[in-house]
Design an enzyme around this catalytic site. Structure first.
Site, PDB file in Angstrom:
ATOM      1  N   ASP A   5       0.841  -1.193   0.000  1.00 32.78           N
ATOM      2  CA  ASP A   5       0.000   0.000   0.000  1.00 32.78           C
ATOM      3  C   ASP A   5       0.876   1.243   0.000  1.00 32.78           C
ATOM      4  O   ASP A   5       2.012   1.227   0.496  1.00 32.78           O
ATOM      5  CB  ASP A   5      -0.896   0.030   1.236  1.00 32.78           C
ATOM      6  CG  ASP A   5      -1.928  -1.086   1.235  1.00 32.78           C
ATOM      7  OD1 ASP A   5      -2.264  -1.581   0.149  1.00 32.78           O
ATOM      8  OD2 ASP A   5      -2.401  -1.457   2.333  1.00 32.78           O
ATOM      9  N   ARG A   6       0.323   2.335  -0.507  1.00 34.31           N
ATOM     10  CA  ARG A   6       1.087   3.575  -0.576  1.00 34.31           C
ATOM     11  C   ARG A   6       1.653   3.960   0.791  1.00 34.31           C
ATOM     12  O   ARG A   6       2.798   4.381   0.908  1.00 34.31           O
ATOM     13  CB  ARG A   6       0.198   4.701  -1.108  1.00 34.31           C
ATOM     14  CG  ARG A   6       0.919   6.034  -1.190  1.00 34.31           C
ATOM     15  CD  ARG A   6      -0.010   7.168  -1.583  1.00 34.31           C
ATOM     16  NE  ARG A   6       0.643   8.440  -1.373  1.00 34.31           N
ATOM     17  CZ  ARG A   6       0.026   9.614  -1.318  1.00 34.31           C
ATOM     18  NH1 ARG A   6      -1.284   9.675  -1.502  1.00 34.31           N
ATOM     19  NH2 ARG A   6       0.700  10.729  -1.112  1.00 34.31           N
TER      20      ARG A   6
END
Length: 311
Positions: A144-145
């Protein structure tokens, strides 16, 4: 069941960015590709019209499509979209390991793994392709970012499937570290199992009734600590499956959401994220048997999660 290998792109990369592929539904009433695209992406109409005029939209064989090209159910069209205006994101991607087949980097918080939404050039994949001059780089998994830590990429399309098979067969040991709410009465270690689903209509993944498809082992990674914002604990987390947001969903479900999580347990307003307060989740370690050499390989992040409130 193994996934089908995706069709090769008929357009080359452009400055490290893959072309866009749009699949045409098997059943649709449109008579032309142009009509369907304009209806599907009305906000991009001017750009699409320019691409049709310049021959920039092609079919699976790489043939430019005229503005009146007939709709082909089940086919695809490809094109390069204009890059969005992007803020500069963290780009420190130190190499943890590399050989002729594999590249492992230490991804920072706040950087998407692959182009997504308003971030294209500002993604780990495109930054690495440009910096290293390696257009064949391809991620083997996704962080995930907001999550930092070990990220693996394939350097060789011919052997990429050998590495992906390890992930599909759950033969890759993944260990994360999280700073989350301290729950004194939570018995650890424990196994959390549930059914997690995620669709495009909602930012959050959610747990629903049904057979479990997500399994996570949660344990302590250190003594609890406190600051002005509350009581916190370090958790060692081993996801044995790879559902979207799995660790974040399972910890929030226990009542111990990851610190600074913008999605769990509640979605925060867009734009409220503070780069100085990143999600406190780290892909600490990945272990596997290298499919090309047969040797065990353990890769560990050199990053550290913050203890206490930011100054």
């Amino acid at each position: 069941m193994r996934r089908r290998r995706p069709a090769p792109a008929p357009l080359p990369l452009r400055d490290g960015v893959d072309p866009v592929r749009v699949r045409l539904p098997a059943e649709d009433g449109r008579s032309t590709v142009r009509g369907w695209l304009l209806d599907r992406f009305p906000a991009s109409a001017p750009e699409l019209e320019e691409l049709f005029a310049s021959g920039g939209i092609v079919d699976d064989a790489g043939r430019p499509l005229a503005h009146d090209a007939p709709y082909v159910p089940g086919g695809s069209v490809w094109y390069h979209r204009a890059l969005p205006a992007e803020p500069e994101l963290p780009g420190d991607l130190p190499v943890l390991f590399e050989d002729e087949w594999l590249l492992a980097v230490d991804k920072p918080h706040g950087l998407p793994t692959t182009p997504r939404g308003g971030f294209v050039a500002q993604s780990a994949l495109v930054k690495l392709r440009r910096a290293r001059g390696e257009d064949r780089l391809s991620p083997l998994h996704r962080l995930d970012r907001g999550t930092a830590g070990v990220l693996l990429l394939s350097r060789d399309p011919a052997t990429r499937g050998r590495f992906q098979t390890l992930f599909q067969d759950r033969a890759v040991a993944k260990e994360y570290e999280a700073v989350a709410v301290h729950l004194p009465g939570l018995g650890l270690p424990r196994v959390v199992e549930s059914r997690i689903v995620k669709d495009r209509t909602c930012l959050q993944a959610r747990e629903v009734p049904g057979p479990a498809n997500a399994r996570t082992v949660v344990d302590r990674a250190g003594p609890p600590f406190s600051d002005a914002e509350g009581e916190w604990a370090r958790y060692r987390v081993r996801p044995e499956t790879g559902r979207t947001h799995q660790i974040r969903v399972h910890l929030a479900g226990l009542g111990a959401p990851v610190r600074n999580d913008p999605l769990y347990p509640q979605v925060r307003p867009a734009g409220s994220e503070d780069p100085a307060r990143p999600l406190q989740l780290l892909a600490r370690r990945i272990g596997l048997t290298h499919p090309m050499t047969g040797r065990p390989l353990v890769l560990e992040s050199r990053r550290a999660l913050r203890s206490g409130s930011p100054a």
